[in-house]
Write a protein that holds these residues in place. Structure first.
Motif, PDB file in Angstrom:
ATOM      1  N   ASN A  39      -4.127   6.976   0.995  1.00  0.00           N
ATOM      2  CA  ASN A  39      -3.614   7.302   2.327  1.00  0.00           C
ATOM      3  C   ASN A  39      -4.427   6.607   3.413  1.00  0.00           C
TER       4      ASN A  39
ATOM      5  N   LEU B 111       0.632   4.416  -2.562  1.00  0.00           N
ATOM      6  CA  LEU B 111       0.614   5.817  -2.142  1.00  0.00           C
ATOM      7  C   LEU B 111       1.695   6.613  -2.866  1.00  0.00           C
ATOM      8  N   ASN B 112       2.890   6.038  -2.968  1.00  0.00           N
ATOM      9  CA  ASN B 112       3.980   6.717  -3.678  1.00  0.00           C
ATOM     10  C   ASN B 112       3.652   6.910  -5.151  1.00  0.00           C
TER      11      ASN B 112
ATOM     12  N   PHE C  18      -5.532  10.377  -3.630  1.00  0.00           N
ATOM     13  CA  PHE C  18      -4.499  10.365  -2.598  1.00  0.00           C
ATOM     14  C   PHE C  18      -5.112  10.037  -1.236  1.00  0.00           C
ATOM     15  N   THR C  19      -6.263  10.645  -0.956  1.00  0.00           N
ATOM     16  CA  THR C  19      -6.921  10.387   0.326  1.00  0.00           C
ATOM     17  C   THR C  19      -7.279   8.914   0.472  1.00  0.00           C
TER      18      THR C  19
ATOM     19  N   THR D 243      -3.312   3.899   6.063  1.00  0.00           N
ATOM     20  CA  THR D 243      -3.528   4.209   7.480  1.00  0.00           C
ATOM     21  C   THR D 243      -4.319   3.110   8.177  1.00  0.00           C
TER      22      THR D 243
ATOM     23  N   LEU E  79       1.139   9.795  -5.391  1.00  0.00           N
ATOM     24  CA  LEU E  79       1.824  11.046  -5.076  1.00  0.00           C
ATOM     25  C   LEU E  79       2.734  11.472  -6.217  1.00  0.00           C
TER      26      LEU E  79
ATOM     27  N   LYS F 261       0.837  -1.209   0.000  1.00  0.00           N
ATOM     28  CA  LYS F 261       0.000   0.000   0.000  1.00  0.00           C
ATOM     29  C   LYS F 261       0.871   1.258   0.000  1.00  0.00           C
ATOM     30  N   LEU F 262       2.069   1.166   0.545  1.00  0.00           N
ATOM     31  CA  LEU F 262       2.999   2.294   0.484  1.00  0.00           C
ATOM     32  C   LEU F 262       3.455   2.529  -0.956  1.00  0.00           C
TER      33      LEU F 262
END
Length: 580
Positions: free
Chosen positions: A222, A191-192, A218-219, A226, A195, A187-188
């Motif tokens: 994120n 996100l990258n 993005f939300t 999270t 972004l 998931k990181l």
């Protein structure tokens, strides 16, 4: 994860120092409760002040020695971990630099960035803990148990009941955490990716009023990360309360049963105090091990992701050692390029992008390539510097198959200007000199002049020393293209590849640049991909591509007589007067 620890080999001496010093520190900490018990039993109870002072001074000396060992061990462990991370990051970067474009597409840019930064940081953190705890925690645990049993074997039954409970709790929590840690890294990556796309495509996003859409993307990414992080932290956070509860209950049990044994005369007060300290050391060593169990699963996931990249064999490799048959024939002309029945398909594609392409580009000539969108023009140029390898046929430079050349040797012969003009942060001079570090100021000035860039460079505050933002964000599209062309010309190559590199130029600048190129590239072969007919009309040879096949080869006049595809392209761009 163990595979990556081969990068620790250069630091074996440091690791030996660290482990030896931690061993001494652990021994000093295990010895202190025994000295304290002697002070209580033999000094305080008997009122022997001299004994108390003597043993107390010895305790201070032992504690100071343990502290000194800890400080020195921290210094060497920091050097080891930093060196390991630097070596691994450099190796990973160098390995990725050898990837073909297909290999890059397999992982994705965002994922490769995450693996080179975040994943290596995860390994760095867990290695720091391992160097500090891999000796001290097990030694403190085992040594504490031995010393506790030595002080009172019956009271040690409390520890025998507690340790399995703590070990089971650590195992259960770690088992639940591993899948979540793997999900976090994936998931990181996502996100990258979002972004990176949002930052690089900010102009397009704003021009189409899609800022809110990107914010939502993005939300979502994120929140997804999270939520997973909260889940894994909730699982891992449950470990500490369990351990503290068990530890406090065990302390109550030790004091309770220890008081009973003192009351019955089977144990001295000093021994109970020492036993409590050994129990605390055992508990804290298990807590330290639990920290490792929290971090090791995540680090193992990161290590697997890094190892996946390192285990990937680049699909395009150099032919070592070079054989005698790979030498350049003496009769071959310097800078001669030839395609021999070349066909190419992207991995997974149903149809080939290029089919049976054959032509020759000679030194001192301009070979232009024109065709509709998706006809394979950019792909054709990408095969020459081996961004991809052909599936069938061969590409020869000076009579040698490019697959039989080292990639560095091959690309040294080529000056390449990509379809998307890419500049690096730094000065204009540094960007032009990028392909030829030894180029003189005169040479880069000449390259800029040929590329019709001197006028706008002179208008900038610092001229050649003017700073370019990342990606050339402070320049127009035409300015970036001209600097990209100047960078290729400064290379003094045998073959120049221009992939639609004049599209952002006005017709006047386009004509001036092509006129200047003729004298500058007279000793090299030039391949020029273009969409404009006006750009290719004066070429020595024009190759017309249609759906990956050659529809015609010849000069402008010859193609106007014999090539229907070319006639259609010309008719769509030029008026009847211009055609005539």
């Amino acid at each position: 994860m163990l595979k990556l620890y081969r990068f620790l080999k250069p630091y074996r001496l440091y690791i030996t120092f660290v482990l030896s010093l931690l061993f001494l520190q652990s021994l000093s900490e295990l010895y202190l409760p025994t000295l304290m018990a002697d002070i209580v039993n033999l000094g305080i109870v008997t009122g022997d002040d001299a004994y108390i002072l003597r043993i107390g001074a010895f305790m201070l000396l032992v504690a100071a020695g343990g502290t000194l060992c800890s400080v020195i061990a921290s210094y060497f462990s920091s050097k080891t971990v930093s060196g390991f991370s630097q070596l691994l990051r450099s190796t990973l970067f160098s390995h990725v630099e050898n990837f073909s474009l297909h290999d890059f597409n397999r992982f994705g840019t965002a994922s490769l960035i995450t693996r080179t930064t975040n994943d290596i940081n995860q390994l760095q953190q867990v290695l720091t803990m391992m160097l500090r705890m891999m000796i001290s925690a097990p030694l403190m645990c085992v040594g504490g148990i031995i010393m506790a049993v030595y002080r009172d074997a019956h009271l040690s039954l409390v520890l025998a009941a507690v340790i399995p409970i703590l070990s089971t709790a650590i195992w259960v929590v770690a088992r639940k955490g591993v899948p979540l840690f793997k999900a976090i890294q994936t998931k990181l990556d996502k996100l990258n990716l979002v972004l990176r796309e949002s930052l690089m495509g900010i102009r397009v996003i704003r021009s189409f009023n899609r800022v809110d859409h990107q914010k939502e993307r993005f939300t979502q990414a994120n929140l997804d990360l999270t939520d997973t992080a909260i889940k894994v932290n909730r699982v891992m956070a449950s470990l500490m309360p369990i351990m503290m509860l068990v530890m406090n209950l065990s302390m109550i049990a030790i004091v309770w049963f220890g008081g009973l044994r003192i009351d019955s005369g089977n144990m001295q007060v000093g021994d109970l105090m020492a036993f409590i300290q050994y129990a605390m050391q055992i508990m804290f060593s298990l807590i330290m091990l639990s920290f490792m169990f929290v971090m090791v699963p995540r680090a193992s996931v990161s290590a697997a992701r890094i190892q996946e990249v390192l285990d990937t064999v680049p699909t395009i490799t150099d032919p070592y050692p070079m054989s005698a048959t790979q030498a350049v024939p003496e009769k071959a002309g310097r800078g001669t390029l030839e395609f021999q029945h070349v066909s190419f398909s992207y991995p997974g594609a149903e149809q080939p992008v290029l089919s049976d392409i054959s032509f020759q580009a000679k030194r001192g000539e301009i070979t232009a390539i024109i065709g509709g969108t998706g006809s394979g023009k950019t792909t054709l140029l990408s095969l020459i510097p081996r961004f991809y390898d052909v599936n069938q046929g061969a590409i020869l430079i000076d009579g040698v198959d490019v697959r039989q050349m080292g990639q560095k040797e091959l690309r040294q012969k080529i000056g390449y200007v990509s379809q998307k003009a890419l500049l690096f942060s730094g000065t204009i001079a540094e960007n032009i000199r990028y392909g030829n570090n030894g180029a003189s100021d005169e040479a880069i000035g000449r390259a800029a002049q040929t590329a019709q860039a001197t006028e706008f460079i002179a208008s900038m505050s610092d001229g050649m020393d003017s700073f370019i933002d990342q990606g050339g964000a402070n320049l127009s599209g035409g300015q970036k293209q001209r600097l990209s062309i100047a960078r290729a010309l400064a290379r003094k190559a045998q073959i120049y590849l221009f992939d639609d590199s004049f599209s952002a130029l006005d017709f006047k600048t386009d004509a001036q640049l092509r006129s200047a190129l003729k004298s500058e590239t007279k000793d090299a072969a030039v391949l020029l991909v273009a969409q404009r007919v006006s750009t290719v009309m004066d070429a020595n040879r024009i190759i017309v591509l249609d759906e990956g096949r050659i529809a015609g080869i010849g000069t402008h006049r010859e193609l106007m007589r014999a090539c229907t595809v070319y006639q259609e392209i010309v008719a769509s761009q030029l008026s009847e007067e211009e055609i005539a």
